[in-house]
Design an enzyme around this catalytic site. Sequence first.
Site: not given
Length: 148
Positions: A53, A71
């Site tokens: 991520e 994000d």
Amino acid sequence: MKTLLVLALLLLSVSVQAKVYDRCEFARILKKSGMDGYRGVSLANWVCLAKWESNFNTKATNYNPGSQSTDYGIFQINSRYWCNDGKTPKAVNACHISCKVLLDDDLSQDIECAKRVVRDPQGIKAWVAWKAHCQNKDVSQYIRGCKL
């Protein structure tokens, strides 16, 4: 006065620098925070998730044009559902936090919010990178050699 200005600028530059964790350092923090086995998710899976991520970078951000969301942080927690960035339309803020706190070196709120995410029915499958890179894979390499 000039000295104070220089000092203020120096402190500001220090505060905006990213912390990029070593995978073993990150694994130790997660273990101490009760993440190993939390909701059935192994420590190695959490470390794999963060590797893919954010590459363990606390300042990582990624804008998603389709949902107009972003994000944030080491777990790439989304502003549409989990945190408030003040600009995402129809944001839910289920973790009841500002997205800004997900960008600092203190991982406590990141971890608490990640725990909140996996308590939802989707669980760890909420993270696309986990599904692509960690699900049904041998993730033991992500904590191998770490003194846990």
